[in-house]
Structures are given as C-alpha cells and as structure tokens.
Design a protein around this motif. Sequence first.
Motif, PDB file in Angstrom:
ATOM      1  N   LEU A 597       6.611  -3.901 -10.146  1.00 30.48           N
ATOM      2  CA  LEU A 597       5.697  -3.320 -11.239  1.00 30.48           C
ATOM      3  C   LEU A 597       5.779  -1.964 -10.675  1.00 30.48           C
ATOM      4  CD1 LEU A 597       4.524  -1.993 -13.525  1.00 30.48           C
ATOM      5  CD2 LEU A 597       2.535  -3.136 -12.871  1.00 30.48           C
ATOM      6  N   MET A 598       4.941  -1.924  -8.992  1.00 32.46           N
ATOM      7  CA  MET A 598       4.450  -1.272  -8.102  1.00 32.46           C
ATOM      8  C   MET A 598       5.813  -0.522  -7.613  1.00 32.46           C
ATOM      9  SD  MET A 598       2.499   0.587  -6.102  1.00 32.46           S
ATOM     10  CE  MET A 598       1.050  -0.677  -6.013  1.00 32.46           C
ATOM     11  N   GLU A 599       6.296  -0.617  -7.346  1.00 32.78           N
ATOM     12  CA  GLU A 599       8.279  -0.228  -7.284  1.00 32.78           C
ATOM     13  C   GLU A 599       8.545   0.641  -8.926  1.00 32.78           C
ATOM     14  OE1 GLU A 599      10.491  -3.161  -3.919  1.00 32.78           O
ATOM     15  OE2 GLU A 599      11.073  -2.880  -5.839  1.00 32.78           O
ATOM     16  N   ALA A 600       8.497   0.266  -9.608  1.00 33.80           N
ATOM     17  CA  ALA A 600       8.403   1.025 -10.907  1.00 33.80           C
ATOM     18  C   ALA A 600       7.986   2.578 -11.417  1.00 33.80           C
ATOM     19  CB  ALA A 600       8.653   0.355 -12.147  1.00 33.80           C
ATOM     20  N   SER A 610       5.188   5.115   2.064  1.00 31.99           N
ATOM     21  CA  SER A 610       5.140   5.356   4.479  1.00 31.99           C
ATOM     22  C   SER A 610       5.887   3.771   4.605  1.00 31.99           C
ATOM     23  CB  SER A 610       3.741   4.973   5.198  1.00 31.99           C
ATOM     24  OG  SER A 610       3.444   3.766   4.389  1.00 31.99           O
ATOM     25  N   ILE A 611       7.061   4.386   5.204  1.00 32.29           N
ATOM     26  CA  ILE A 611       8.040   2.416   5.812  1.00 32.29           C
ATOM     27  C   ILE A 611       6.738   1.355   5.405  1.00 32.29           C
ATOM     28  CG2 ILE A 611       9.363   1.359   7.916  1.00 32.29           C
ATOM     29  CD1 ILE A 611      10.603   4.859   7.519  1.00 32.29           C
ATOM     30  N   GLU A 616       5.821  -3.135   3.313  1.00 36.25           N
ATOM     31  CA  GLU A 616       4.684  -4.756   2.288  1.00 36.25           C
ATOM     32  C   GLU A 616       5.369  -4.591   0.751  1.00 36.25           C
ATOM     33  OE1 GLU A 616      -0.189  -5.278   1.893  1.00 36.25           O
ATOM     34  OE2 GLU A 616       0.756  -2.905   2.647  1.00 36.25           O
ATOM     35  N   THR A 617       5.857  -4.230   0.076  1.00 37.67           N
ATOM     36  CA  THR A 617       6.189  -4.390  -1.070  1.00 37.67           C
ATOM     37  C   THR A 617       7.378  -5.088  -1.142  1.00 37.67           C
ATOM     38  OG1 THR A 617       4.303  -2.493  -1.909  1.00 37.67           O
ATOM     39  CG2 THR A 617       6.225  -3.392  -3.650  1.00 37.67           C
TER      40      THR A 617
END
Length: 844
Positions: A597-600, A610-611, A616-617
């Motif tokens: 969900l976060m990446e979406a 940030s890298i 982390e995700t």
Amino acid sequence: MEMPHSIQAIVEKIKAEKFSSFDPYNFVSSSAYDTAWLAMVPDPLRQDRPMFEECLDWVLKNQKENGFWGETDSQNNPTIDSLPATLACMVALRTWDVGTINIEKGLAFIHTNAEKLLTEPYDHNFPRWFAIVFPAMVELARRTGLEVVFPDGLDEVMKEIYGERQRILEMEELVDKYHYPPLISYLEALPSSFDIDKEDILVHLSEDGSLFQSPSATAGAFMATGNKGIMVYLKSLVQRCGPGVPPMYPMDEELIKICMVNQIQRLGLAEHFIKEIGDILAQVYRNYMNQESWAMGINIAPTQIYKDSLVFRLLRMHGYCVSPWIFCSFLHHEDALAHIEKNYEYFSSAMLNVYRATHLMFTEENELQEARSFSRKLLENVIQLRSTNNNLVISPDFGRVIEHELRLPWLARLDHLEHRMWIEEGENNALWMGKASFCRLSSLHNNMLLQLAAENYKFRQSIYKKELEDLKRWSKHWGLTGMGFGREKTTYCYFAIAACSSLPYDSDRRMVVAKSAILITVADDFFDMKGSLDELQSLTEAVRRWDGKSLSSHSKVIFDALDNLVSDITKTHFDQHGRDIRKSLQEIWYETFISWLMEAKWSRSGYIPSIDEYLETGMTSIAVHILVLSASCLMDSTMPNYTTRDGQYETATKLLMVSTRLLNDIQSYHKEQEDGKMNLILLYLKENPEADIEDSIAHIRKILDEKKKELLENVLMDDIGDMPESWKQLHLSCLKVFQMFFNSTNGYDSETQMLHDINKAIYLPLEVQISLPIKTLPSCYGLKKESSFVHARLNQTFQHFVKNLENLSLKLEESPSSKDVKIGCLQSSSSDYSSSLPSTNCWC
C-alpha cells in the motif's frame, strides 16, 4: 509419496557393497593403457608367461564393443585416449600370442576412427602427453608385428605429432622444474635413441618403488632394470587395486572418498547417504584440523590443489568452520603461479575446483577473491585456447563443464537441474589430470550409482507432476488464475521451489511456498496495476482485521485464498506440534500488505522516498520472508521471530529480504521506470546526479555482493545464530530462486524464458544411457581353476582349429564328390557358435 522399493533396494545394495567396508579403489576407473603395460611384463622366473596374468585377462575382457580400449565421453564415444590405449592393449595381447580376434577388431578401429579422433575435435593441436605416448605406441605395435595402418589423409597430421614429440625430447630434461609431470614419468614411451641408463631410472624412483606413481612407467622401469623394489611396487599395485589398475598409484585415499561424496551430492543422492557422508566429512575435518601447511614447490601437483579446494568446499557447505588458507597458499608464490599458468592443461581440473570453492566466499575473505580472479582467468584462457593454435586439448565434455561453470553463477543454479546435468554427463566425472588422461570416479559396480540417480530423478519428476497439477487446481478453485490482469505464474512458482531443493519428500513445504508465491504475485500486481487506492486501503484493512466480509471482486478473491492458505498452514502446524500460529502468520502478511500500500501511494502521488526509506519498505514488499517463515512453521515447533518493526527478524532473514530486493531492482528498473514506480537503481541516480546508469548498477551490485556473502556465512556456519539447519537451507534455497529469476534479466516476468528449464525439470525424460555390466565367461571347456592366460591360449588354438575346419568344409563343398559328406560340428556356422559364447568384450 512413498519412495519406490526399487530405489530402496539399490540404496541398500550400494551401502552394503561399497560403504560397509569402504575401499576407495573400488570407486576409481581402471586405465586400459597402464593395465596393458603391466600385462606386458614377463615373469622373471618364466619368461614365456606374463608376470600379471590377471592384467592380461582384464585386457581380454574389457575391449569395448567398437573394438577399442580406453576412455569414452558422456555419449560413450571413444576419446583421443583410446588410440594409445588400444595400441598398448593390442601389443600386450600380441606379446603373449592371445586375443587374435581382439587384435583384429582393434586394428579395424584404429584404421576406421583415427582420422576422426585426430582431426575433428582437436584441429591438429595435441597435448604433451599424447605427443609423447602415441608415436611410441605406434612404433611398438609395428615392432611386435601389428599392421597398424592409418588413412592416407593422416600423413600430415602424423608428421606434426612426430615433430612435436621430437621438439619435446630435444627441449626437456628428464626432470626439470618447468614441466609437470616430468619427462621420465613417460619412460615406457621414450624411444631407445633417448639416452637413459639404469642409474637415471633408479635415482628417480620414489620410496615406494614407483616412477612418479605411474604404473606404466614403473612397468617399463622394471623391464629395463629388473629392480626388486620396483617388482614389489608392481605386485602391491595389482594386489591392492585388482587386475585393472588405475592411472596413478598410490592415490590419496581421502581424496577418493571426498570425491565420492561430491559425486553423490551432485547426482542428487545425498539424502540417501546422510550418515555415510557425515562420517566421511567428520574424519576429513579431523585430519584437516591436524594438517600443517604443505611445502610449496615449483612442481606443485594439481592433485593437492584439487583436494584442498574440494575439502574446503564440502566442509564449508556442511557447516564446518574452515579457512581458505587450506588451498590458497599457492597464490603467495610467484613461481608456483607461473608454473600453473605454463602447465594449464594439467591444472585446468584443479583450477575449476578452486573456482567452485570460491562460490562460498564470506565477507573480507580477500584470498578467496584473489583465487577466484586467478582461476577464472585461467579457465577463460583454457576455453579460448581450445580454438587457437596452442598446445592445449581438453575433452569436449570437460570443456562444456567449464563453460557452464563460468557462464552461470552457482547461486543461480537450481539443484534439480544441476543433478540432471550431471546424470546426463554420465562418466564425465574427472577427478584430476593423470599422466596421460583424466583419472575418473567410476559410477560404482554395474553402474549402480548412475542407475540410482536416474531412478531418483524419475521419481522426483513423478512427484513434481502430481503436485503441480494439484497446485493448478487450487489456483483455479480460488479464482487466482482468472483475475484478468497481471502475471499468471502458477507453474513458475512451483517449478522454482521444487527445482531449488534436492529433497523430493517435502510436499507440504513445497506447496506452502508455491501457494504463497502465487498469492504474492497476484496481490502485488493488484496493488501495482488494478486496484484503486480505496480498494487497496480496504483490502489492507481487511487483512489487519482478518475479516473479508466487506470485500468484493478481486479483493475478495485475494483475501479468501489467503485465508484458506493461512488456515491450512495453521492446522498442519497444530496437528504436528500442538501450537496455534495463526496470529503470527496473519501479522507477517499484514505488514506485507502495508508495504504494498505504501509503494502504491508513492507511485500514484509522485513521492520520491530516500534510499533508506525505500529499502525499509522494499525489503518487506519483496515478500520473501513470507515464503521462508511460512514454510519454516512446518519444519519445527518454534515459530521464528517475525516483526521487522521491532527489529526482531533473524539476521539471515533480514539479509535474505535485502538481497532479494536488490536482485529484483537491478533487473526491473526499466519496467518500473516506465510504470512510474520507484526503484533503488533510479533512486541512486536521483541522489547522485553525477553518476550514470552503469555507475548506479555497479554500486548496487557491490552492496548486493556483500549482503550475499553475509547471508552465506549466516546460513552455512553452524555456530552462527540459533536458526535450525532446515530453516537455513530454506533461506539459501529462496536466495537461489531469486538469483535464478533475476540473474541477467527479469526472467520472472518473461512468458517464455523459463519454459525450457521447466520442461526439463518436470516433464522431459532423462537423456542418459546406462551401460549394462560386462558378463564374464564362466568356467567351461573343462578348464576348472586354470589361469585366464591358459584359457585364452587354448581358446585361440580352438579358434584356429575352427577356422581350418571351415576352410576344409568349403573345399569339400566345392568338390563334386563331397556332396554327401557331412561334418557334424560344422553344420552350424562359426557365427552360430560364437553367439552361444559371451561377446568378444569378455574373451578373445
């Protein structure tokens, strides 16, 4: 599925015959060339008889069907070694006036096959040993009265071979520091014009009475000197090894044992010999701990490097703490390095094993990195020089093995397909370079080991076919194959987990990993491609509550299949261990849905993390932890730590998560850039505007290499962490799966790239021929307990008798007055008679 009785029977037979009283020499194939030379040695007390009648008997019995003696390739075709070996065997038979038919077949083989063997594979480039031995055997055969005839087209080739021999004899000393093995180790093949006196021979004898551990050279030395110490060596050789002698004696018996372990493992049979392998490696490790660094001389033997690198690799793979110093000491001697490079033909097998050992490199092992660079460079030169005018010859089979090793990283290879390759290679199992050819590890009496490997592979395929069909039905039942978007990877997912492991009886774990991988793929694609943010939020919330009543359409399908999977794992674990792990499984799935969900949200809002934030995700969204932790639940009663937010994951799991994320990102940045998704390669470019794409890839690869080294150390070392061995092996298997899919391209997203390997792993039968054992002639003709030499002499006399009677019969048939003459024993032809006897492989 229960193991078939046929497999169990072969396993028990091998254990009873080969491991109960382990004799290492049972596992080494005989050298026809060296055995022939022992067969030539006359008895000092009776010069009209061979000293080793059993060796002559071996020559009589071990002629191949096509008329030759010596080595064959993986398709059982003769190699260049067969030419001098066949000539030597025919000389031995002619010396004692036996085996006329064998000799005729051998001469026919030479005439028919010499041109092909001397021109097609080697293009007029011949190794040092062949240039020395082959002309000598031609000359010796002709001196004994054999009519060795070569096709007219070989005149130029023969001149080149003889010219190369002359160059070697003029340039080399009997023993020097530049050539291995030294010239005197070919004593039996050196021409009489080459000035060698008795003292030259005796001064170079080893303490055991041999001439550089070469049976053929030592036989020649005995015939030249009559030395009693040499005779003792030859008799002990035959007594210890049997009538078919190896190409080197004595051999390092520990090396033979560990080569046997290596052979069992690469044929996919380790699970049948766990105790036997464990006992051998435990003893090897005890010897290793007491071993001192061996002296480095300029004539460093390839066998020592071969053994030390193999010991290192096997011990490290089995959890022992070993240091690379065991085989890397040659790197610190410039003379040794130069010697290896000059004698690359003899060191190619050793350097291949050094290269393999460096696959198991941990962090900060600079010696291993240096050994890897040196061995790879030499092996690349070996392959390159095969097609140039350099004096290098390796067999085509061995060349393919080197090319395979250099082309495909060890971590990108799946065990099941590797086993298939080695089974189909058959007898291409070289140990090291002997004086004239490779010593080989025989495939056990009557090819039992190869037969077991083939049966075992076939059994695995039958299991895999059934499980894949079950998996397809599960996927279809829960609606995962008809979603209408994304990737349908049911077969890919199952193939990967089935082929990465060598254990065929682990059905529950394989199915859990495959089902989890299918769900991960469908859900990931739903978050990337199909679902609206509202739908994704609702699905993630449903997973948090573990309640899908409010869901519909694709979200409902995904949740219901997930619920079914978690329920099945929970029930299986409870039945086995009496613990309820449902909550733990639900939590690791929930945190994965949060990462998707976060990446979406990042992708659709244009946010650039940030890298550190991305990693982390991303290490969670790759979802490999779900695969290893879910399957681990079926291996042990203890549920592994699982919460990344509290830093509770085992180190090995964290390293696996990071490594697989980096592998994915290196190969998928093109696609994700087009889809508007962020990727580590692209993030590095954002944060380092002076870098280009190649710089970014190189930077991420460097990080990946270090993470993989750390992961290998964590999963291979028994004394690191509390994770059970079975869990560690599952982590390694998952790393290999991702390395395979993302090695040089994004193979997982390809519709066709994996199809060939899938067919080989699951559907296509093995392409292997297992030769039947040669039957020996029973005691007959009323010659009980007589020697084979006497048998052969009498048999040959009988053959001459039959031939004379045939001629008489023909004359009688031609005579008008003989129409009614019948000779009863000739009413059936000699071919009918021959058909009632064993093949000429066994007798004359």
